[in-house]
Scaffold this motif. Structure first.
Motif, PDB file in Angstrom:
ATOM      1  N   LYS A  36      44.429 -19.976   6.432  1.00 24.99           N
ATOM      2  CA  LYS A  36      45.113 -19.109   5.472  1.00 24.99           C
ATOM      3  C   LYS A  36      46.621 -19.202   5.591  1.00 24.99           C
TER       4      LYS A  36
ATOM      5  N   PHE B  69      47.488 -22.279   3.717  1.00 27.80           N
ATOM      6  CA  PHE B  69      47.334 -21.974   2.295  1.00 27.80           C
ATOM      7  C   PHE B  69      48.514 -21.146   1.801  1.00 27.80           C
TER       8      PHE B  69
ATOM      9  N   THR C 114      42.200 -26.273   2.068  1.00 31.21           N
ATOM     10  CA  THR C 114      42.523 -25.975   3.463  1.00 31.21           C
ATOM     11  C   THR C 114      41.681 -24.800   3.940  1.00 31.21           C
TER      12      THR C 114
ATOM     13  N   THR D 109      50.199 -16.033  -3.912  1.00 31.30           N
ATOM     14  CA  THR D 109      49.001 -16.757  -3.487  1.00 31.30           C
ATOM     15  C   THR D 109      47.915 -16.766  -4.565  1.00 31.30           C
TER      16      THR D 109
ATOM     17  N   ALA E 289      46.816 -15.477   2.950  1.00 33.21           N
ATOM     18  CA  ALA E 289      46.171 -15.863   1.698  1.00 33.21           C
ATOM     19  C   ALA E 289      46.234 -14.704   0.708  1.00 33.21           C
TER      20      ALA E 289
ATOM     21  N   HIS F 251      42.104 -22.390  -0.998  1.00 32.03           N
ATOM     22  CA  HIS F 251      41.556 -22.062   0.313  1.00 32.03           C
ATOM     23  C   HIS F 251      40.048 -22.252   0.272  1.00 32.03           C
TER      24      HIS F 251
ATOM     25  N   CYS G 239      40.338 -18.268   8.914  1.00 37.84           N
ATOM     26  CA  CYS G 239      41.714 -18.708   9.121  1.00 37.84           C
ATOM     27  C   CYS G 239      41.852 -19.169  10.555  1.00 37.84           C
TER      28      CYS G 239
ATOM     29  N   PHE H 185      45.217 -15.292  -4.559  1.00 41.20           N
ATOM     30  CA  PHE H 185      43.946 -15.541  -3.860  1.00 41.20           C
ATOM     31  C   PHE H 185      42.846 -14.592  -4.322  1.00 41.20           C
TER      32      PHE H 185
END
Lengths: 539, 421, 297, 529
Positions: free
Chosen positions: C83, C86, C80, C167, C160, C125, C234, C169
């Motif tokens: 954010k 995500f 995706t 997350t 994110a 992401h 995002c 991330f």
């Protein structure tokens, strides 16, 4: 004036009034911020022709949503149009173009059965689809069945009318009386023999089956009848129907079933005419009109703000096929919350109610408002809509309008006085799933360092945090620790949380501050929902 | 579970002064460094770097020379971690550390070779080795007893100019205070948010306009530490230019901005040096592999990962930093379950009086190490590639001896040095 | 132009806002992914559940998990570019992992739709894919017109990044991923105080005053450190910095603050793709792309 | 030396002393109440805050049981602001004395104490934290009482009716003449000055200190000092009072009080009431004992411990402290040839009113005044003095009617600056020494998880701002306040409180050097850096 004329006038008046009201509703809205597409006239003409052929005649957009659906619509569309033009409007159309037209002659008799048959098959497919698809079944409402019933009723009553006429000796007698001059009694007998065998009339008396009589009958028939009466075997549905009804024929004939079915058929047609501007009955007119008006656009570009009339047309163009709801992005929310207004096809009905003078109120309004809020404007319903309705535009406009009269929980909080905000909500039977807020262990580790507030960007940009936000994050956590949840729910900090999770990330003790704030909002939303239901029950 | 295939030279466990310093020194040595640790120690610091201030604790005797204090302390406490370091090692450690801060916009100053005096938000005076440049003028004002205005703000709790004046006026004439409305925002104020607002030069101008009428008879103006998020020197310079006065900051009680400023320097500076940071993650498990290296389980949930490192520096702090854990009976170490030197029984952990000069015995509890800073078990290193640094070390009471940051930085330096061999 | 050695294939999850509200993101994502050899398979996903998380957590999580089920049926990991999508998908994943009661509830709802509880959940992401799958080296190699001299303020976006243990991330306090990707394109990144702060968009329609204040603070900060553009990755952040900013008064100085450019628009520009295929003309606050030197010249 | 004249001098500002002051004031006899430290500094503040239904005493002391039942009912009716009518449970777990359980109902019936058996499952539904090893449960009419609000409300009414109150007033000496106390000499601990009080009658309501005070007058009371420690949990663990259904022993009562629960107690004989403080050993034993009844008590977070001294007046031979009568002792020291001196001590918080009534009756008899006690029927009016002790009042008043420029100074319990100003104002001229401790006693300040770690510093700053303290005084107040909290904090330092304490010490000692004497080293010379 006979039954038909009176009925026709009444139905026409109802229909006309209904149409006028609809048009008035489309046009009655004050116009604002309408933008006109900047296409050139020849481009528009080209597009119009393309839409007419591909999307209206060939139902191209319907095809995108499924083959069965397209087939069903084609069958009904062409079948019903055939019947309408060649049969119902035979005086004005068929007879004019074909002077030799007789309804009992081929090809008309055959075509009538063909069109009727097509329509019936199409309708059957539609019923099958609605019953078989679980999600669609749950969306199906009275008006969907009403259209299917009325149209199906017209066709079925038509076939029954034809079948009962085929087997009716009374009809035979009238015809004989009108068009046949018998030389003697045996002529009638002979003709009866032919009509009984060839045309399927069921006479009460015993009919001679001798070849001579039949031969005689044939020639008489040749002289007097065939100009107007084709062999009823070409009525490939009505005739077998008549045969099937043979055992019941005497009783039916005695009670003049043909007349009964005539009244039924005509009544249903008149009902259909009268109902035309109402609900789903209107879509065969509005949908093509809408497709033309939208000139085939599938999207809802921001520079394309339609006039209220076009919006109204759009609302009325819904065929209630349910495709939008089947593809709705927030369909899962419907599964959980059970509010059908989340789904576009159903929300559209509420929108009609909302836009009408009576408007919506109480639970209906709340449900519509919630449905409007949950919509994410993802464009998918607009993209899929076989009628080309600019749903996106409708939602974006109605979202604004409904939020003014039915505030969401966030707005509701902000409309309250400080004292009201302190403990504004009743108890809630459904505890939140995560249950963080009520669990004291969530705050056990807090060392009161106030880092959560210190890092909060919302507090940082607030002019006067305690005035504008009521409580700060660490104060909310402390109130919850002390079991004073009711005191937190109305605090604007809960509602102005921007969900950036800095508080939670920076907490040295791993307190789930942001998750707790989410949960508090959930709690209020649930309570408001339940509260509405309770108000409705009590009041 | 995320698997990081890199084999790091060193895993630094902890993100306080010691952890940050260890990561800095190790990466400067060209080592491949990974660092874990949650917010804690450094975020709550005053921004002062203490080296050594008090010895013996029971007398509460303060020292002007941290070096003399260290010598005296080491003499009385032969196991004090400072005993493991030479003076020039300590000095090099502190200088390297403050140089790094300076490169990232956070200058530290002090008297050469001796402690300075600094104001605390309580109005007390403490001796410390290095202070942020933005606080330095406060030391100068205090030491020269120059006429000074303390500014405080409506809505900023825990910082009272009047308290500063009252507690200091006996020996420091010419003190005055004024409480003003902060030019941007009112109601409850937090230092970090005020620092946000001061990013806007217009707000700085308004602030100076507010205080100028009260500045006539003073040379210095002291503010709570709110003057800018990450560029306080620039803010202070602009305020000085606008006001024509010497401007300084006094740290506030937590949550202050001083700690986050330090933290920000490392958050930005360490990745540039190639340090892999795993902020806000705790080591949840450790395994020693066949080749002698460590495999750590780090973090929880979606961010859980395994990290391999050839050696490790344990700089996980004490109880607040979660390096040490106390249950009803004993103190234990959280990551490796190392032996913890500690008083026998919980009723021996703490003295009856909180402010007892002697210091609570549990504060001397911690990890005992060899001369290479390797944690010991029965006199033997537990692992030959595991080192410990900072407040977790035994035989020191950083809070009473005033040696927190210095000890952390110096032992981290020594641990890295020992590791390099 | 050559992509990666081995092709990567993802189920593409654009989220609800891209089709109507931010088509330029969808367009540039598809273009750039195609150019880099990332195959995006469109599946019929539903809402990620984030917008309804304020109202009902179960609805939100069911929405998210339904997408996992759809992706698992197709046997693809999810990519995706948003954010918030995500973040919410990851949140649902973590909630499922910690709460058995919820698994049962959601499983029942999935069964109603004829879906099974997904056995494995895999969502990334776009930035992570660019960093981990495509890699900085390939980005560098593929850069035809390096964005030399362009000063970029990378805006991380909250959902994110945080909570980091949900997350996963990047480092939630000291992230470097975005800068890595942007510098690979030859641009220069700037350090700014409010780098990791919220754009304010989540408060649009909830608390407009704070939503705008947050945006202003960030824009002012980015401008004060001399950034030419703010890079976003995002949907919501871009909506805030571009579309919502466009609603400011015409004489508002922040209209002149660094424009927001989508990361895919940046990459596309560096790859030498035409502005029109990157939807650049749809940006409300336009970025006047400087004259860049084509590497091949 | 200043001399104050009054008809009645009451020594001791606990529940009995303040109750007596009110009782006499209602009879038209205003008194002077002098307290060495502050209200409820002794056992009145160092107990569970349990309003006994009487069920606890049905086995050991039927008379006490009946008194408790009657007095409990009166207080619920007349002082509802101080009472939380929680109801209570008596529960037994596996291994508890079956015989006691079997006899419990009949013993309650005998003392007319309402109790009825409830199903074990039902008990666990009412209080889900109860052990799954429950074997019996009874429901009784216990309640929770806020002893601070109770004493402050009593005091407030007596002051409103013309009484006086002096705190920080330490009794130094009595001068006797003719078998009467002529004059009582005090030290004002704020100013360090002495003053005297001349009264017709002196009532010694000093609780555990009664023997020491009586000795100053040449009278003798044999008192056993039984110290009892209690623990406060961070959260409220149960809705109701939970008692262990067994012969009265250590750590068998958990009393909810507002947002917390109080667990205790112990019984340790000590040599002097001044030595009373909670210990680590008691803390451990309380938890180890109580977790059988409520397992979560093993792992929950505790806020602090505290202790009080039960003055057990020895009538005959002494043995285990718990076997000595809990009934109060009202002594006319005419028996010791001090005619105008009365001691009231012992008893329970629940029966404080009855003790005050009996004492007042004796005072009136001595004065020859004929005035009937009205406290049995007259409601106790809520006061502004006592209201801030209520948990939750801080947050509620903050949310509902705060001033625009008010600020929260104590975050844990949300006590605001205005609330603190109101409390100080209500102390009148008596704020003097230990003002910070006095604020703590009259409010929730310092009672939350931070234990003064953050609020102490914030409030000190505020006291400077308001001019209540000056020069080094505020710092001394802070040191003394934090030091006092430490008595209760230090015994519970493991787990999360240890983390909290680590942070507190890092702040107060590591950052602020508050353990050291002020650094006023003038010979410091300044050099450039």
């Amino acid at each position: 004036m006979n039954f038909f004329d009176i009925g026709f006038i009444i139905a026409s008046v109802v229909c006309a009034v209904g149409i006028v009201r609809r048009l008035a509703r489309w046009c009655g809205k004050p116009t604002s911020e309408v933008s006109v597409s900047s296409l050139s006239w020849h481009r528009r003409l080209f597009l119009a022709l393309k839409i007419f052929f591909l999307e209206i005649l060939l139902l191209g957009r319907t095809c995108r949503t499924g083959r069965i659906r397209w087939l069903a619509h084609c069958l009904v569309f062409f079948g019903f149009m055939g019947l309408l033009l060649f049969h119902a409007m035979d005086d004005t159309i068929t007879a004019r173009f074909f002077p030799a037209y007789e309804s009992t002659l081929d090809p008309w008799q055959f075509l009538r059965n063909l069109f009727g048959g097509m329509t019936l098959i199409g309708l059957a497919l539609m019923v099958y689809r609605r019953v078989r698809l679980r999600s669609l079944r749950s969306l199906t409402r009275f008006q969907d069945w009403a259209v299917l019933l009325v149209v199906g009723g017209i066709i079925l009553s038509g076939f029954l009318l034809e079948a009962s006429k085929i087997m009716s000796p009374a009809v035979f007698d009238v015809m004989v009386y009108d068009y046949f001059i018998p030389e003697d009694g045996s002529d009638i007998t002979a003709l009866k023999a032919v009509w009984a065998k060839k045309y399927g009339v069921v006479f009460p008396e015993e009919i001679s089956d001798s070849d001579d009589v039949f031969e005689n009958g044939l020639s008489l028939n040749e002289d007097s009848c065939v100009d107007c009466h084709s062999d009823t075997t070409s009525a490939f549905i009505s005739r077998p129907l008549a045969s099937a009804l043979h055992p019941l024929a005497p009783a039916l004939n005695r009670s003049r079933a043909d007349e009964v079915f005539w009244y039924l058929h005509i009544s249903l047609c008149l009902i259909a005419l009268a109902a035309l501007p109402f609900g789903k009955f209107f879509h065969p007119l509005t949908t093509p009109a809408n497709l033309m008006a939208r000139l085939g656009r599938r999207d809802a570009a921001k520079d394309d703000v339609p006039s209220p009339a076009i919006r109204g047309l759009g609302i009325d163009a819904c065929t209630r096929c349910g495709e939008c709801s089947l593809h709705c992005s927030v369909g899962p929310a419907f599964s959980v919350l059970g509010n059908s207004n989340i789904l576009p096809s159903e929300k559209l009905i509420s929108l009609k109610g909302f836009e009408s003078e009576a408007s919506l109120s109480g639970q209906a309004l709340e449900a519509f408002a919630e449905g409007s809020r949950i919509c994410t404007e993802c464009l998918r319903c607009t993209d899929i809509c076989p009628s080309g309705i600019n749903l996106q535009d409708l939602w974006m406009a109605s979202k604004k309008a409904v939020s003014k009269v039915a505030p969401d929980s966030n707005q509701a909080i902000r409309l309250m006085e400080i004292s009201e905000r302190a403990a504004p909500f009743g108890e809630c039977s459904l505890p939140p799933i995560s249950g963080l807020a009520d669990n004291k262990e969530s705050y056990l580790a807090c060392v009161q360092c106030t880092t959560c507030t210190s890092v909060c960007p919302v507090v940082a940009v607030s002019e006067d945090p305690s005035r504008d936000l009521d409580l700060l994050p660490q104060q909310i956590m402390n109130l919850l620790r002390m079991g004073l949840k009711e005191q937190t729910l109305g605090a604007r900090m809960v509602w102005s949380c921007t969900t950036c999770y800095k508080c939670q990330e920076h907490c040295p003790q791993n307190i789930r501050v942001a998750d707790v704030l989410y949960e508090l909002r959930n709690t209020v939303a649930t309570r408001l929902r339940e509260g509405e239901c309770a108000d409705e029950r009590d009041g | 579970m995320i698997k990081d295939d890199t084999i790091y030279d060193v895993m630094v466990i902890g993100a306080g002064f010691a952890g940050m310093a260890a990561a800095l020194f190790a990466s400067a040595q060209g080592l491949k460094v990974v660092q874990t640790g949650a917010t804690g120690g450094i975020d709550f610091s005053t921004g002062f770097i203490d080296l050594m201030g008090v010895h013996p604790m029971e007398e509460g005797k303060r020292w002007n020379s941290p070096w003399a204090a260290i010598d005296a302390a080491v003499k009385d406490y032969p196991k004090h971690p400072y005993a493991l370091l030479k003076r020039d090692e300590i000095a090099e450690a502190i200088d390297t550390f403050t140089d790094f801060l300076a490169q990232n916009g956070l200058d530290y100053v002090g008297h050469s070779e001796r402690n300075s005096r600094a104001l605390t938000p309580a109005g007390t005076v403490k001796r410390t080795y290095r202070v942020p440049k933005t606080a330095w003028k406060g030391t100068l004002a205090l030491e020269s007893k120059a006429p000074t205005l303390f500014v405080d703000f409506h809505g900023l709790k825990g910082f009272s100019g009047k308290q500063l004046v009252e507690t200091r006026k006996r020996n420091w004439p010419g003190l005055k205070t004024v409480r003003i409305q902060f030019p941007s925002g009112s109601g409850e104020l937090y230092p970090e948010h005020m620092a946000w607002a001061l990013a806007d030069p217009a707000v700085r101008e308004k602030l100076v306009a507010e205080i100028l009428p009260h500045c006539d008879d003073v040379e210095y103006v002291g503010f709570p530490a709110i003057l800018g998020l990450n560029d306080p020197q620039q803010v202070v310079a602009q305020l000085e230019e606008l006001s024509g006065k010497h401007i300084f900051e006094i740290p506030t009680m937590p949550p202050s901005i001083a700690g986050p400023r330090l933290r920000a320097v490392f958050d930005r500076g360490l990745p540039v040096l190639g340090v892999r940071t795993l902020s806000q993650k705790m080591v949840t498990g450790v395994e020693k592999l066949g080749d002698g290296s460590f495999q750590f389980a780090v973090g929880s949930g979606a961010a859980a990962s395994t990290v391999n490192a050839k050696s490790a520096i344990l700089a996980s702090g004490r109880f607040f930093g979660k390096g040490l854990r106390a249950d009803r009976n004993s103190v234990s170490e959280a990551v490796f379950n190392l032996p913890v030197v500690q008083p026998g029984n919980r009723d021996e952990w703490h003295l009856h009086e909180f402010f007892d000069h002697k210091g609570h015995p549990v504060n001397m509890a911690g990890i005992e190490v060899d001369e290479q800073l390797r944690p010991l078990n029965a006199g033997q290193p537990v692992h030959d590639n595991l080192y410990a640094a900072g407040a977790i070390l035994a035989h020191q009471d950083w809070m009473r001896m005033k040696c927190g940051a210095g000890l952390a930085i110096a032992t981290a330096f020594k641990a890295v040095k020992a590791m390099k061999g | 132009m050559k992509g990666m050695d081995k092709p990567v294939k993802y189920a593409y999850f654009p989220g609800c806002k891209i089709p109507h509200h931010l088509p330029e993101y969808g367009q540039s994502v598809e273009t750039v992914c195609a150019a880099l050899g990332i195959e995006l398979v469109p599946l019929e996903f539903n809402c990620c559940g984030w917008p309804m998380r304020h109202d009902n957590e179960l609805a939100s999580i069911f929405s998210a998990v339904r997408n996992f089920a759809v992706a698992e049926e197709a046997g693809l990991p999810i990519l995706t570019p948003c954010k918030c999508c995500f973040g919410n998908l990851k949140y649902a994943e973590s909630r499922l992992a910690e709460d058995g009661k919820l698994v049962v509830l959601v499983g029942r709802l999935l069964a109603q739709d004829g879906l099974a509880m997904p056995k494995s959940i895999n969502v990334s992401h776009l930035l992570s894919v660019l960093d981990e799958q495509v890699g900085v080296e390939l980005l560098q190699r593929q850069t035809a017109t390096p964005l030399a001299g362009v000063k970029v303020a990378c805006h991380y976006g909250c959902h994110a990044l945080r909570p980091g243990n949900v997350t996963g991330f990047d480092d939630p306090l000291a992230p470097t991923l975005f800068e890595r990707v942007v510098t690979a394109l030859g641009a220069e990144t700037v350090d700014w105080d409010l780098r990791l702060e919220c754009c304010g968009h989540p408060l649009r329609g909830r608390d407009g005053v704070i939503a705008e204040s947050l945006m202003r603070k960030k824009l002012e900060n980015a401008a004060s450190v001399g950034a030419d553009i703010i890079a976003t990755a995002c949907t919501y952040c871009q909506l805030q910095f571009d579309k919502e900013r466009d609603g400011l008064m015409l004489n508002d100085p922040l209209r002149k603050a660094p424009p927001a450019v989508l990361v895919t628009q940046l990459i596309g520009t560096a790859l030498g793709l035409d502005a029109s295929v990157l939807g650049m003309e749809k940006n409300c606050i336009p970025w006047r792309v400087p004259v860049l030197q084509d590497r091949t010249l | 030396m200043k001399v104050i004249e009054t008809r009645i001098l009451i020594l001791g500002g606990g529940a009995t002393g303040t109750g007596l002051a009110r009782d006499l004031a209602l009879r038209g006899i205003p008194c002077l109440l002098a307290e060495r430290r502050d209200i409820n500094a002794g056992a009145s503040g160092g107990n569970h805050g349990l309003l006994h239904s009487g069920a606890r005493y049905v086995a050991s002391d039927a008379e006490s049981a009946i008194e408790c039942r009657e007095e409990g009912a009166i207080l619920k009716k007349l002082a509802p602001q101080c009472i939380e009518d929680t109801g209570g449970l008596f529960v037994a777990v596996e291994g508890d004395d079956e015989k006691y359980i079997a006899d419990f109902q009949s013993m309650c019936d005998a003392s007319d104490v309402p109790a009825h058996e409830i199903d074990i499952r039902e008990a666990r539904e009412l209080e889900p934290v109860l052990s799954d090893k429950l074997i019996a449960a009874y429901s009784v009419e216990d309640g929770a009482v806020d002893p601070f609000m109770l004493s402050l409300d009593n005091l407030a009414q007596s002051v409103a009716l013309g009484g006086q109150y002096l705190r920080n007033a330490k009794l130094i000496d009595f001068s006797k003449d003719n078998g009467r106390i002529q004059r009582s000499t005090f030290l004002d601990q704020t100013t360090g000055e002495q003053f005297a009080v001349e009264a017709e009658i002196v009532v010694n309501a000093t609780g555990a200190w009664a023997g020491i005070v009586a000795a100053l007058a040449g009278a003798h009371i044999n008192i056993l000092y039984s110290s009892g420690s209690l623990l406060i949990t961070q959260d409220r663990i149960t809705k109701r009072v939970v008692n262990r259904l067994r012969k009265a022993a250590d750590s068998d009562i958990l009393v909810p009080g507002g947002t917390v629960s109080v667990l205790g107690t112990t019984s340790v004989t000590i040599d002097s009431p001044d030595l009373c403080r909670p210990s680590v050993a008691e803390t451990n034993s309380i938890i180890e004992d109580a977790r059988a009844m409520i397992p979560v008590l093993d792992t929950t977070r505790y806020i602090r411990a505290y202790a009080g001294v039960r003055p057990l007046v020895l009538l005959g031979d002494s043995g285990d402290a718990r076997n000595v009568s809990r009934n109060f002792s009202l002594i006319d020291h005419a028996r010791d040839d001090v005619d105008n001196f009365i001691t009231i001590t012992g008893g329970k918080l629940t029966t404080y009113r009855l003790m005050a009534e009996r004492t007042a009756d004796m005072v009136c008899a001595k004065l020859g005044v004929d005035a009937k006690c009205t406290t049995r029927t007259e409601p106790l009016p809520p006061s502004t003095m006592g209201r801030w002790t209520e948990p939750g009042l801080g947050p509620k008043s903050w949310i509902q009617n705060r001033d625009a420029d008010d600020l929260i100074l104590c975050e844990c319990e949300m006590v605001s600056r205005n609330a603190i100003n109101a409390i100080v104002e209500n102390m009148g001229g008596m704020h003097g020494n230990s003002i910070l401790k006095a604020i703590g006693m009259r409010s929730r300040v310092g009672k939350g998880p931070c234990q003064g770690g953050f609020c102490g510093l914030r409030i000190t700053g505020h006291l400077y701002d308001e001019g209540y303290v000056s020069e080094a005084k505020g710092i001394e107040e802070l040191q003394s306040f934090v030091g006092r909290r430490w008595r209760g904090f230090s015994p519970i330092l493991w787990g999360l409180p240890m983390v909290q304490a680590d942070l507190q010490e890092a702040l107060y000692c590591g950052a602020l050097d508050l353990e050291l004497h002020d650094d006023d080293d003038d010979d410091f010379t300044c050099e450039d850096a």
